[in-house]
Design a protein around this motif. Structure first.
Motif, mmCIF file in Angstrom:
data_model
loop_
_atom_site.group_PDB
_atom_site.id
_atom_site.type_symbol
_atom_site.label_atom_id
_atom_site.label_comp_id
_atom_site.label_asym_id
_atom_site.label_seq_id
_atom_site.Cartn_x
_atom_site.Cartn_y
_atom_site.Cartn_z
ATOM 1 N N TRP A 32 0.841 -1.200 0.000
ATOM 2 C CA TRP A 32 0.000 0.000 0.000
ATOM 3 C C TRP A 32 0.872 1.243 0.000
ATOM 4 N N ALA A 33 1.891 1.269 0.842
ATOM 5 C CA ALA A 33 2.796 2.427 0.885
ATOM 6 C C ALA A 33 3.475 2.630 -0.465
ATOM 7 N N GLU A 34 3.910 1.556 -1.085
ATOM 8 C CA GLU A 34 4.558 1.651 -2.403
ATOM 9 C C GLU A 34 3.609 2.231 -3.439
ATOM 10 N N LEU A 35 2.351 1.805 -3.415
ATOM 11 C CA LEU A 35 1.354 2.330 -4.361
ATOM 12 C C LEU A 35 1.162 3.831 -4.167
ATOM 13 N N LEU A 36 1.088 4.256 -2.918
ATOM 14 C CA LEU A 36 0.915 5.680 -2.629
ATOM 15 C C LEU A 36 2.138 6.486 -3.057
ATOM 16 N N GLU A 37 3.313 5.924 -2.915
ATOM 17 C CA GLU A 37 4.558 6.629 -3.259
ATOM 18 C C GLU A 37 4.778 6.759 -4.766
ATOM 19 N N ARG A 38 4.059 6.022 -5.551
ATOM 20 C CA ARG A 38 4.203 6.119 -7.016
ATOM 21 C C ARG A 38 3.818 7.500 -7.540
ATOM 22 N N ASN A 39 2.853 8.132 -6.884
ATOM 23 C CA ASN A 39 2.393 9.476 -7.260
ATOM 24 C C ASN A 39 2.362 10.335 -6.001
ATOM 25 N N PRO A 40 3.523 10.744 -5.486
ATOM 26 C CA PRO A 40 3.588 11.385 -4.177
ATOM 27 C C PRO A 40 2.809 12.691 -4.051
ATOM 28 N N HIS A 41 2.605 13.406 -5.140
ATOM 29 C CA HIS A 41 1.909 14.704 -5.073
ATOM 30 C C HIS A 41 0.412 14.583 -5.332
ATOM 31 N N TRP A 42 -0.043 13.392 -5.612
ATOM 32 C CA TRP A 42 -1.447 13.138 -5.879
ATOM 33 C C TRP A 42 -2.258 13.491 -4.635
ATOM 34 N N ARG A 43 -3.288 14.335 -4.790
ATOM 35 C CA ARG A 43 -4.158 14.728 -3.674
ATOM 36 C C ARG A 43 -5.290 13.710 -3.567
ATOM 37 N N LEU A 44 -5.406 13.094 -2.413
ATOM 38 C CA LEU A 44 -6.397 12.047 -2.182
ATOM 39 C C LEU A 44 -7.408 12.506 -1.139
ATOM 40 N N SER A 45 -8.629 12.064 -1.307
ATOM 41 C CA SER A 45 -9.716 12.449 -0.397
ATOM 42 C C SER A 45 -9.539 11.807 0.970
ATOM 43 N N THR A 46 -9.945 12.545 2.006
ATOM 44 C CA THR A 46 -9.924 12.021 3.369
ATOM 45 C C THR A 46 -11.349 11.667 3.785
ATOM 46 N N LEU A 47 -11.469 11.043 4.937
ATOM 47 C CA LEU A 47 -12.782 10.734 5.510
ATOM 48 C C LEU A 47 -13.022 11.684 6.681
ATOM 49 N N HIS A 48 -14.231 12.209 6.746
ATOM 50 C CA HIS A 48 -14.552 13.264 7.709
ATOM 51 C C HIS A 48 -14.875 12.707 9.095
ATOM 52 N N GLN A 49 -14.116 13.138 10.101
ATOM 53 C CA GLN A 49 -14.355 12.865 11.514
ATOM 54 C C GLN A 49 -14.576 11.386 11.830
ATOM 55 N N THR A 50 -13.640 10.556 11.418
ATOM 56 C CA THR A 50 -13.784 9.119 11.674
ATOM 57 C C THR A 50 -13.890 8.812 13.162
ATOM 58 N N GLU A 51 -13.222 9.600 13.995
ATOM 59 C CA GLU A 51 -13.198 9.312 15.426
ATOM 60 C C GLU A 51 -14.535 9.576 16.111
ATOM 61 N N PHE A 52 -15.443 10.310 15.464
ATOM 62 C CA PHE A 52 -16.728 10.633 16.064
ATOM 63 C C PHE A 52 -17.871 9.759 15.553
ATOM 64 N N GLN A 53 -17.575 8.825 14.670
ATOM 65 C CA GLN A 53 -18.598 7.960 14.091
ATOM 66 C C GLN A 53 -18.773 6.711 14.952
ATOM 67 N N SER A 54 -19.970 6.138 14.904
ATOM 68 C CA SER A 54 -20.168 4.844 15.568
ATOM 69 C C SER A 54 -19.338 3.808 14.809
ATOM 70 N N ALA A 55 -19.067 2.693 15.443
ATOM 71 C CA ALA A 55 -18.251 1.648 14.801
ATOM 72 C C ALA A 55 -18.880 1.192 13.482
ATOM 73 N N ASN A 56 -20.207 1.016 13.467
ATOM 74 C CA ASN A 56 -20.879 0.577 12.236
ATOM 75 C C ASN A 56 -20.779 1.626 11.138
ATOM 76 N N SER A 57 -21.000 2.880 11.479
ATOM 77 C CA SER A 57 -20.907 3.957 10.487
ATOM 78 C C SER A 57 -19.487 4.097 9.968
ATOM 79 N N ARG A 58 -18.533 4.033 10.879
ATOM 80 C CA ARG A 58 -17.122 4.172 10.505
ATOM 81 C C ARG A 58 -16.715 3.057 9.536
#
Length: 144
Positions: A32-58
């Motif tokens: 996974w790290a190698e795949l991400l490093e292939r395009n180091p400047h590529w902007r990727l979407s994040t997930l919003h407030q994972t720590e505040f979600q219920s386990a099922n929602s997360r």
């Protein structure tokens, strides 16, 4: 008597098979790290407030063009059992704790997008735990 191939039998019987992984969780993380490093400047979407979600929602959280989708788009990781690009599937497949995955993917660390190189650094940090602190090193010397 009708003869069927194994795949035809599975289809008729409705049997689903999960790939048996030949790679360890660490090897999958390395990939996974190698795949991400292939395009180091590529902007990727994040997930919003994972720590505040219920386990099922997360577990069902996902985003197009995220570090998780980079992993899922890889045929090797899919053949190793990665079944989707959701938070829960990444947690299961890579053997991660919530706190570890949160560091890689959460909005609160990076904003709406994360450079692929930053996500790769977070994945690699899981593979290389921080060195022991001063007190731990002293304890090891004293209590050999």
């Amino acid at each position: 008597m009708k003869h069927l191939t194994l795949d035809e039998l599975r289809a008729v019987a409705g049997i689903e098979t999960r790939a048996i992984s030949s790679m360890s969780a660490s090897e999958r993380l390395e990939r996974w790290a190698e795949l991400l490093e292939r395009n180091p400047h590529w902007r990727l979407s994040t997930l919003h407030q994972t720590e505040f979600q219920s386990a099922n929602s997360r577990d069902t959280m996902r985003a197009d063009n995220s570090p998780l989708s980079v992993a899922f788009n890889d045929p090797l990781l899919r053949s190793e059992g990665l079944e989707g690009d959701t938070y829960g599937e990444a947690k299961r497949s890579f053997g991660l704790e919530d706190a570890q995955l949160h560091e890689i993917i959460c909005y609160c660390h990076f904003g709406a997008s994360v450079p692929a190189a930053s996500a790769a650094r977070e994945v690699r940090a899981i593979l290389s735990p921080p060195p022991a602190g001063l007190f731990e090193r002293l304890r090891r010397v004293i209590f050999r």
